[in-house]
Write a protein that holds these residues in place. Structure first.
Motif, PDB file in Angstrom:
ATOM      1  N   VAL A   1       5.588  -5.051  -5.631  1.00  0.00           N
ATOM      2  CA  VAL A   1       5.239  -5.936  -4.517  1.00  0.00           C
ATOM      3  C   VAL A   1       3.759  -6.269  -4.636  1.00  0.00           C
ATOM      4  N   THR A   2       3.441  -7.563  -4.657  1.00  0.00           N
ATOM      5  CA  THR A   2       2.051  -8.000  -4.660  1.00  0.00           C
ATOM      6  C   THR A   2       1.946  -9.272  -3.840  1.00  0.00           C
ATOM      7  N   GLY A   3       0.997  -9.311  -2.927  1.00  0.00           N
ATOM      8  CA  GLY A   3       0.929 -10.478  -2.066  1.00  0.00           C
ATOM      9  C   GLY A   3      -0.334 -10.541  -1.241  1.00  0.00           C
ATOM     10  N   ILE A   4      -0.335 -11.493  -0.328  1.00  0.00           N
ATOM     11  CA  ILE A   4      -1.480 -11.711   0.557  1.00  0.00           C
ATOM     12  C   ILE A   4      -1.006 -11.479   1.991  1.00  0.00           C
ATOM     13  N   ALA A   5      -1.379 -10.327   2.535  1.00  0.00           N
ATOM     14  CA  ALA A   5      -0.929  -9.966   3.875  1.00  0.00           C
ATOM     15  C   ALA A   5      -1.837 -10.525   4.966  1.00  0.00           C
TER      16      ALA A   5
ATOM     17  N   SER B   1      -5.118 -19.126   0.244  1.00  0.00           N
ATOM     18  CA  SER B   1      -5.630 -20.411  -0.219  1.00  0.00           C
ATOM     19  C   SER B   1      -4.521 -21.443  -0.047  1.00  0.00           C
ATOM     20  N   VAL B   2      -4.815 -22.676  -0.387  1.00  0.00           N
ATOM     21  CA  VAL B   2      -3.792 -23.715  -0.301  1.00  0.00           C
ATOM     22  C   VAL B   2      -2.636 -23.384  -1.249  1.00  0.00           C
ATOM     23  N   GLN B   3      -2.972 -22.941  -2.466  1.00  0.00           N
ATOM     24  CA  GLN B   3      -1.951 -22.601  -3.457  1.00  0.00           C
ATOM     25  C   GLN B   3      -1.212 -21.300  -3.116  1.00  0.00           C
ATOM     26  N   LYS B   4      -1.925 -20.355  -2.538  1.00  0.00           N
ATOM     27  CA  LYS B   4      -1.359 -19.042  -2.199  1.00  0.00           C
ATOM     28  C   LYS B   4      -1.749 -18.709  -0.758  1.00  0.00           C
ATOM     29  N   PRO B   5      -1.015 -19.244   0.198  1.00  0.00           N
ATOM     30  CA  PRO B   5      -1.369 -18.980   1.605  1.00  0.00           C
ATOM     31  C   PRO B   5      -1.053 -17.544   2.017  1.00  0.00           C
ATOM     32  N   VAL B   6      -1.685 -17.108   3.087  1.00  0.00           N
ATOM     33  CA  VAL B   6      -1.363 -15.801   3.660  1.00  0.00           C
ATOM     34  C   VAL B   6       0.142 -15.758   3.920  1.00  0.00           C
ATOM     35  N   GLY B   7       0.754 -14.662   3.531  1.00  0.00           N
ATOM     36  CA  GLY B   7       2.204 -14.511   3.661  1.00  0.00           C
ATOM     37  C   GLY B   7       2.936 -14.680   2.351  1.00  0.00           C
ATOM     38  N   THR B   8       2.226 -15.106   1.304  1.00  0.00           N
ATOM     39  CA  THR B   8       2.822 -15.239  -0.027  1.00  0.00           C
ATOM     40  C   THR B   8       2.991 -13.851  -0.634  1.00  0.00           C
ATOM     41  N   VAL B   9       4.199 -13.529  -1.063  1.00  0.00           N
ATOM     42  CA  VAL B   9       4.469 -12.227  -1.677  1.00  0.00           C
ATOM     43  C   VAL B   9       5.383 -12.430  -2.883  1.00  0.00           C
TER      44      VAL B   9
ATOM     45  N   GLY C   1       0.775  -1.234   0.000  1.00  0.00           N
ATOM     46  CA  GLY C   1       0.000   0.000   0.000  1.00  0.00           C
ATOM     47  C   GLY C   1       0.808   1.286   0.000  1.00  0.00           C
ATOM     48  N   GLY C   2       1.971   1.293  -0.601  1.00  0.00           N
ATOM     49  CA  GLY C   2       2.790   2.507  -0.666  1.00  0.00           C
ATOM     50  C   GLY C   2       3.811   2.631   0.445  1.00  0.00           C
ATOM     51  N   LEU C   3       3.944   1.608   1.269  1.00  0.00           N
ATOM     52  CA  LEU C   3       4.875   1.689   2.399  1.00  0.00           C
ATOM     53  C   LEU C   3       6.338   1.741   1.962  1.00  0.00           C
ATOM     54  N   VAL C   4       6.668   1.095   0.842  1.00  0.00           N
ATOM     55  CA  VAL C   4       8.056   1.149   0.356  1.00  0.00           C
ATOM     56  C   VAL C   4       8.383   2.582  -0.051  1.00  0.00           C
ATOM     57  N   ALA C   5       7.512   3.170  -0.863  1.00  0.00           N
ATOM     58  CA  ALA C   5       7.723   4.557  -1.287  1.00  0.00           C
ATOM     59  C   ALA C   5       7.688   5.494  -0.085  1.00  0.00           C
ATOM     60  N   GLY C   6       6.784   5.232   0.841  1.00  0.00           N
ATOM     61  CA  GLY C   6       6.685   6.072   2.033  1.00  0.00           C
ATOM     62  C   GLY C   6       7.952   6.052   2.864  1.00  0.00           C
TER      63      GLY C   6
ATOM     64  N   ALA D   1       7.750  -7.640   3.755  1.00  0.00           N
ATOM     65  CA  ALA D   1       7.729  -7.356   2.314  1.00  0.00           C
ATOM     66  C   ALA D   1       8.451  -6.048   2.005  1.00  0.00           C
ATOM     67  N   VAL D   2       8.262  -5.035   2.819  1.00  0.00           N
ATOM     68  CA  VAL D   2       8.980  -3.766   2.641  1.00  0.00           C
ATOM     69  C   VAL D   2      10.482  -3.992   2.779  1.00  0.00           C
ATOM     70  N   ALA D   3      10.873  -4.740   3.793  1.00  0.00           N
ATOM     71  CA  ALA D   3      12.299  -5.020   4.007  1.00  0.00           C
ATOM     72  C   ALA D   3      12.897  -5.747   2.804  1.00  0.00           C
ATOM     73  N   LYS D   4      12.172  -6.717   2.269  1.00  0.00           N
ATOM     74  CA  LYS D   4      12.655  -7.463   1.112  1.00  0.00           C
ATOM     75  C   LYS D   4      12.756  -6.557  -0.110  1.00  0.00           C
ATOM     76  N   ALA D   5      11.780  -5.690  -0.317  1.00  0.00           N
ATOM     77  CA  ALA D   5      11.818  -4.757  -1.443  1.00  0.00           C
ATOM     78  C   ALA D   5      13.030  -3.832  -1.347  1.00  0.00           C
TER      79      ALA D   5
END
Length: 169
Positions: free
Chosen positions: A103-107, A113-121, A33-38, A151-155
């Protein structure tokens, strides 16, 4: 757990390295949500190296602002390698940046989902003179704040690593 303020020295380093290497940066963010740019623009003097940040939370925004294709979103969804790559390439194309991160993911807490669990980025890293790169991470279901923070740290890490290889940008 790392706090937002703990990432400020990394952001300062990214800005200083970008300035030293003459590199302009753009971001394309969904789950963050703009946290990297922020965080980057929290650094005094960052306007010399930060061109813009795209916050594209909805699929429509990804399409309209970054040119992510409808077909990609229909076939593999917003949280995917393909979407992250198209987001980074769109940010590069629609800015004056030399380097763009996406950055796109599921926070969470829901949406996984099983294929894309929470925390997938998924992350994309696009630069003018090289092929766009993709990175992914699964930060587990640590809670929305922690997933976004990681996710911000990784970016920031991806931007930093890229800036410090300027011959490839």
């Amino acid at each position: 757990m790392t706090q937002w303020i703990d990432l400020l020295p990394k952001a300062e380093s990214v800005v200083a390295d970008a300035r030293k290497n003459g590199i302009i940066i753009a971001t394309a963010e969904s789950c963050t949500g703009g946290l990297v740019a922020g965080l980057l623009t929290e650094v005094p003097g960052s306007s010399a190296v930060i061109d813009r940040g795209f916050v594209t939370y909805s699929n429509e925004a990804k399409q309209e602002m970054l040119g992510v294709s409808f077909e990609t979103l229909e076939a593999v969804g917003a949280v995917s390698r393909e979407t992250a790559v198209e987001m980074a390439e769109g940010a590069l194309k629609n800015s004056r940046a030399d380097l763009a991160v996406s950055v796109t993911g599921i926070a969470g807490p829901g949406g996984g989902s099983v294929q894309k669990p929470v925390g997938t980025v998924h992350f994309g890293l696009a630069a003018k003179k090289r092929k766009t790169e993709h990175f992914s991470a699964n930060f587990d279901d640590l809670g929305r704040d922690d997933v976004r923070l990681l996710a911000v740290a990784k970016a920031l890490e991806l931007i930093s690593n890229s800036i410090n290889c300027p011959s490839e940008i």
